[in-house]
Write a protein that holds these residues in place. Structure first.
Motif, PDB file in Angstrom:
ATOM      1  N   GLU A 179      32.605  49.139  86.545  1.00  0.00           N
ATOM      2  CA  GLU A 179      31.550  50.079  86.942  1.00  0.00           C
ATOM      3  C   GLU A 179      30.909  50.854  85.791  1.00  0.00           C
ATOM      4  N   LYS A 180      31.179  50.410  84.580  1.00  0.00           N
ATOM      5  CA  LYS A 180      30.495  51.038  83.452  1.00  0.00           C
ATOM      6  C   LYS A 180      29.546  49.995  82.867  1.00  0.00           C
ATOM      7  N   THR A 181      28.421  50.489  82.358  1.00  0.00           N
ATOM      8  CA  THR A 181      27.494  49.593  81.663  1.00  0.00           C
ATOM      9  C   THR A 181      27.645  49.813  80.162  1.00  0.00           C
ATOM     10  N   PHE A 182      27.980  48.747  79.468  1.00  0.00           N
ATOM     11  CA  PHE A 182      28.165  48.823  78.018  1.00  0.00           C
ATOM     12  C   PHE A 182      26.948  48.243  77.308  1.00  0.00           C
ATOM     13  N   ASN A 183      26.439  48.961  76.324  1.00  0.00           N
ATOM     14  CA  ASN A 183      25.430  48.401  75.432  1.00  0.00           C
ATOM     15  C   ASN A 183      26.089  48.233  74.071  1.00  0.00           C
ATOM     16  N   LEU A 184      26.266  46.995  73.661  1.00  0.00           N
ATOM     17  CA  LEU A 184      26.861  46.740  72.345  1.00  0.00           C
ATOM     18  C   LEU A 184      25.732  46.382  71.393  1.00  0.00           C
ATOM     19  N   LEU A 185      25.539  47.207  70.380  1.00  0.00           N
ATOM     20  CA  LEU A 185      24.466  46.964  69.414  1.00  0.00           C
ATOM     21  C   LEU A 185      25.012  46.184  68.240  1.00  0.00           C
ATOM     22  N   ASP A 186      24.351  45.100  67.925  1.00  0.00           N
ATOM     23  CA  ASP A 186      24.829  44.275  66.832  1.00  0.00           C
ATOM     24  C   ASP A 186      24.397  44.867  65.498  1.00  0.00           C
ATOM     25  N   THR A 187      25.233  44.659  64.504  1.00  0.00           N
ATOM     26  CA  THR A 187      24.898  45.097  63.155  1.00  0.00           C
ATOM     27  C   THR A 187      25.032  43.901  62.234  1.00  0.00           C
ATOM     28  N   ILE A 203      30.112  47.729  66.627  1.00  0.00           N
ATOM     29  CA  ILE A 203      31.380  47.377  65.986  1.00  0.00           C
ATOM     30  C   ILE A 203      31.183  47.454  64.483  1.00  0.00           C
ATOM     31  N   ILE A 204      32.060  48.165  63.809  1.00  0.00           N
ATOM     32  CA  ILE A 204      31.974  48.187  62.350  1.00  0.00           C
ATOM     33  C   ILE A 204      33.185  47.442  61.789  1.00  0.00           C
ATOM     34  N   ALA A 205      32.945  46.641  60.766  1.00  0.00           N
ATOM     35  CA  ALA A 205      34.044  45.852  60.209  1.00  0.00           C
ATOM     36  C   ALA A 205      33.655  45.311  58.844  1.00  0.00           C
ATOM     37  N   ALA A 245      31.833  53.983  67.920  1.00  0.00           N
ATOM     38  CA  ALA A 245      31.989  52.711  67.224  1.00  0.00           C
ATOM     39  C   ALA A 245      33.412  52.205  67.397  1.00  0.00           C
ATOM     40  N   VAL A 246      33.527  50.881  67.401  1.00  0.00           N
ATOM     41  CA  VAL A 246      34.842  50.252  67.360  1.00  0.00           C
ATOM     42  C   VAL A 246      35.011  49.728  65.942  1.00  0.00           C
ATOM     43  N   MET A 247      36.074  50.158  65.301  1.00  0.00           N
ATOM     44  CA  MET A 247      36.336  49.723  63.929  1.00  0.00           C
ATOM     45  C   MET A 247      37.369  48.603  63.970  1.00  0.00           C
ATOM     46  N   VAL A 248      36.976  47.428  63.519  1.00  0.00           N
ATOM     47  CA  VAL A 248      37.898  46.286  63.547  1.00  0.00           C
ATOM     48  C   VAL A 248      38.502  46.089  62.163  1.00  0.00           C
ATOM     49  N   PRO A 285      33.349  42.112  56.499  1.00  0.00           N
ATOM     50  CA  PRO A 285      33.156  40.715  56.884  1.00  0.00           C
ATOM     51  C   PRO A 285      34.494  39.984  57.022  1.00  0.00           C
ATOM     52  N   ASP A 286      34.602  39.182  58.052  1.00  0.00           N
ATOM     53  CA  ASP A 286      35.773  38.335  58.295  1.00  0.00           C
ATOM     54  C   ASP A 286      36.898  39.001  59.081  1.00  0.00           C
ATOM     55  N   ALA A 287      36.754  40.286  59.356  1.00  0.00           N
ATOM     56  CA  ALA A 287      37.839  40.958  60.085  1.00  0.00           C
ATOM     57  C   ALA A 287      37.904  40.480  61.537  1.00  0.00           C
ATOM     58  N   GLY A 288      36.763  39.983  62.043  1.00  0.00           N
ATOM     59  CA  GLY A 288      36.774  39.461  63.417  1.00  0.00           C
ATOM     60  C   GLY A 288      35.755  40.110  64.337  1.00  0.00           C
ATOM     61  N   LYS A 289      34.712  40.682  63.765  1.00  0.00           N
ATOM     62  CA  LYS A 289      33.703  41.354  64.581  1.00  0.00           C
ATOM     63  C   LYS A 289      33.035  40.383  65.557  1.00  0.00           C
ATOM     64  N   THR A 290      32.647  39.218  65.037  1.00  0.00           N
ATOM     65  CA  THR A 290      31.955  38.253  65.899  1.00  0.00           C
ATOM     66  C   THR A 290      32.867  37.775  67.019  1.00  0.00           C
ATOM     67  N   THR A 291      34.099  37.479  66.661  1.00  0.00           N
ATOM     68  CA  THR A 291      35.054  37.002  67.662  1.00  0.00           C
ATOM     69  C   THR A 291      35.272  38.063  68.731  1.00  0.00           C
ATOM     70  N   LEU A 292      35.465  39.278  68.303  1.00  0.00           N
ATOM     71  CA  LEU A 292      35.689  40.352  69.288  1.00  0.00           C
ATOM     72  C   LEU A 292      34.456  40.537  70.178  1.00  0.00           C
ATOM     73  N   THR A 293      33.280  40.469  69.563  1.00  0.00           N
ATOM     74  CA  THR A 293      32.042  40.603  70.346  1.00  0.00           C
ATOM     75  C   THR A 293      32.003  39.546  71.447  1.00  0.00           C
ATOM     76  N   GLU A 294      32.304  38.313  71.057  1.00  0.00           N
ATOM     77  CA  GLU A 294      32.302  37.223  72.050  1.00  0.00           C
ATOM     78  C   GLU A 294      33.253  37.489  73.196  1.00  0.00           C
ATOM     79  N   LYS A 295      34.423  37.966  72.841  1.00  0.00           N
ATOM     80  CA  LYS A 295      35.433  38.188  73.884  1.00  0.00           C
ATOM     81  C   LYS A 295      35.040  39.345  74.789  1.00  0.00           C
ATOM     82  N   LEU A 296      34.439  40.351  74.215  1.00  0.00           N
ATOM     83  CA  LEU A 296      34.005  41.479  75.042  1.00  0.00           C
ATOM     84  C   LEU A 296      32.961  41.007  76.045  1.00  0.00           C
ATOM     85  N   LEU A 297      32.062  40.157  75.558  1.00  0.00           N
ATOM     86  CA  LEU A 297      31.017  39.642  76.446  1.00  0.00           C
ATOM     87  C   LEU A 297      31.615  38.753  77.526  1.00  0.00           C
TER      88      LEU A 297
END
Ligand code: G4P
Length: 528
Positions: free
Chosen positions: A79-87, A16-18, A107-110, A20-32
């Motif tokens: 049925e898909k395996t996602f690898n989300l790499l933190d930045t 995820i590219i963003a 990449a997901v741009m937030v 700071p403060d756009a919501g990367k952490t929040t989105l990561t949590e929700k995806l998980l």
């Protein structure tokens, strides 16, 4: 379809590219959360203000503490395996982010709906563009007053020169944010009040004229939606998968991550359109993920948190083949064979030692410093993966041990840190001072702390008059020697003993370039 083909087709490795403060952490949590890795959600990181309220550097320290655990987050969805790499979030660590981007396929741009494209978004996007990386856009915070969606699309298009195609369309915003219309699947998805941690339940519609819309939405909202979509269809191109995969077109989703809204639509979109592991460029050819022989490259090194052990974990992106625990792989730079008997595989949700990995997966390899960023591991072929960036240091400071007797130890620590990619370190020819070069100022603080805690050497960093560093090269070693002999006072060596010219100011550099036209002054050196 064979096992390898199947696994490759079902892998999605992304970051995820963003700004700071756009919501990367929040989105990561929700995806998980939606990916079923719930035990991790909420433990991703301290969020926003809370995090920033501490001194910046405490934050870095905290992030470092948990970053091995959360560096790679794997979850399954449909049925898909996602690898989300933190930045890393902080701009001063963009070097790490850039390298992580070499290990993902998309990449997901937030964006913050009120702010649109911000400075850090643009910088990160440029790195993605260099690699023609497919970008999926998520415009966040529509539960607050945001910019007009058309203006946001225009902003992306103009600022990033990217074709935009709305995948969903917001109905209202702020307190009047009712939901989104999913344009790719003709579904109406409404914000459900008070149902946190649930996925959005969409209602399938028979196009925009479906009378269900009139029943479910206030009349003015339906009217506006129909008008907007009419305009969208007139203004925006159709979604083309190829253009998306080439990185010239981005599907745009709207939502509110904090309310879980829009996250499911985004995930569905990623499931359908985000690319599976792509070819990896190497000096000789592009390596297909479907090649049966295992190969991979190191894109990140993480020092272990235990100060008593200088172990490190090297993060390898698996490029091709089916990796099994215990595999013997050739370390191309040293030509030695390594037995990967205790890889940290992030595949298992509970982080048990998994036994295997597939292209697109990330393997953590514990080692004592022999693995470096850019290194290749293969079943034998001498592959040299390309495109892993090394950055010109922009800030240079001298570093000295508080206890002068520890100078030698400091030298060893600095060489290790340089090998790890944490900084560039140079030893001046005259005076034998250590000069450290970084891209972001905060890196000095982290280095000082790491040298103290991991190597037990308290140090001080001191300002220098130095402006920049350039690696100097010439095909003829005698010519190079002529240059270095004539410029002793400005010369240093990096951790690999390659000669570096330290310029006092831009004039000094320009002058040297003019006086020595045949010497190459390089801003970066390929990771070796
Ligand atoms: P980052 O990792 O990109 O830096 O962003 P992060 O997720 O930490 O979010 C930054 C701030 O924005 C946080 O608020 C977070 O709660 C808020 N936020 C994220 N998504 C949304 C959204 O969809 N709508 C709204 N209204 N806010 C959102 P904070 O006050 O800084 O932190 P906290 O106290 O809530 O943890």
């Amino acid at each position: 379809m064979g096992m390898l083909e199947d696994r490759v087709a079902n892998r999605r490795t992304f970051a995820i590219i963003a700004h700071p403060d756009a919501g990367k952490t929040t989105l990561t949590e929700k995806l998980l959360l939606f990916g079923g890795a719930i035990q991790l959600a909420g433990a991703v990181k301290t969020r926003g203000e809370q995090r920033r309220a501490r001194s910046d550097w405490m934050k870095v320290e905290r992030e470092r503490g948990i970053s091995v655990a959360s560096s790679v987050m794997t979850f399954d969805y449909r049925e898909k395996t996602f690898n989300l790499l933190d930045t890393p979030g902080h701009e001063d660590f963009s070097e790490d982010t850039y390298r992580t981007l070499t290990a993902v396929d998309s990449a997901v741009m937030v964006l913050d709906g009120a702010k649109g494209i911000e400075s850090q978004t643009r910088k990160l996007f440029e790195v993605c563009r260099l690699r023609d990386m497919p970008i999926t856009t998520f415009i966040n915070k529509f539960d607050r007053e945001a910019q007009d969606p058309f203006d946001l699309l225009d902003d992306i298009e103009q600022t990033l020169a990217l074709d935009v195609v709305p995948a969903s369309w917001p109905i209202g915003m702020g307190r009047n944010f009712l939901g989104c219309y999913d344009l790719f699947n003709d579904r109406l998805v409404l914000v459900s009040k008070g149902k946190n941690n649930h996925m959005d339940e969409g209602i399938t519609c028979n196009g925009l004229e479906d009378p269900q819309l009139d029943e479910l939405l206030p009349a003015d909202a339906v009217e506006k939606l129909r008008e907007d979509i009419d305009m969208v269809r007139g203004l925006c191109p159709e979604f083309e998968v190829d253009a998306f995969l080439e990185g010239t077109m981005t599907p745009v989703y709207f939502g509110s991550a904090i309310n879980n809204f829009g996250v499911e639509t985004l995930l569905n979109g990623l499931t359908e359109t985000a690319p599976s592991p792509r070819f990896a460029p190497s000096a000789d050819r592009n390596i297909s993920p479907l090649e049966p022989k295992v190969s991979g490259f190191i894109f990140k090194i993480q020092a272990n948190m235990d100060p008593k052990h200088r172990d490190r974990i090297a993060f390898m992106r698996l490029v091709s083949g089916h990796f099994k625990r215990g595999a013997k792989l050739k370390h191309i730079r040293s030509e030695k064979t390594m037995n990967i008997h205790n890889p940290v595989l992030f595949l298992a949700q509970d982080r048990e030692l998994a036994e295997e990995a597939w292209p697109g997966d990330i393997i953590g390899i514990p080692n004592h410093g022999n693995l470096r960023i850019g290194d290749a591991l293969t079943e034998g072929e001498a592959i040299r993966f390309t495109g892993i960036p090394s950055f010109a240091p922009e800030l240079l400071q001298k570093v000295r041990p508080v206890d002068p007797m520890r100078a030698k130890h400091l030298g060893r620590a600095l060489v290790q840190l340089a090998e790890e990619g944490a900084a560039r370190t140079f030893k001046t020819r005259m005076g034998s001072d250590w000069v450290v070069g970084v891209v972001g100022g905060l890196q000095f603080e982290v280095l000082a702390d790491r040298i103290r805690t991991e190597y037990d050497i308290p140090v001080n960093f001191e300002q220098t008059e130095l402006f920049t560093a350039r690696w100097v090269e010439h095909d003829d070693p005698r010519e190079l020697k002529k240059f270095t002999d004539a410029n002793q006072a400005s010369l240093a060596e990096d951790h690999d003993e390659a000669p570096v010219f330290l310029a006092r100011n831009s004039w000094h550099l320009e002058r040297a370039e003019k006086d020595w036209p045949n010497i190459k002054f390089l801003k970066t050196k390929e990771q070796s």
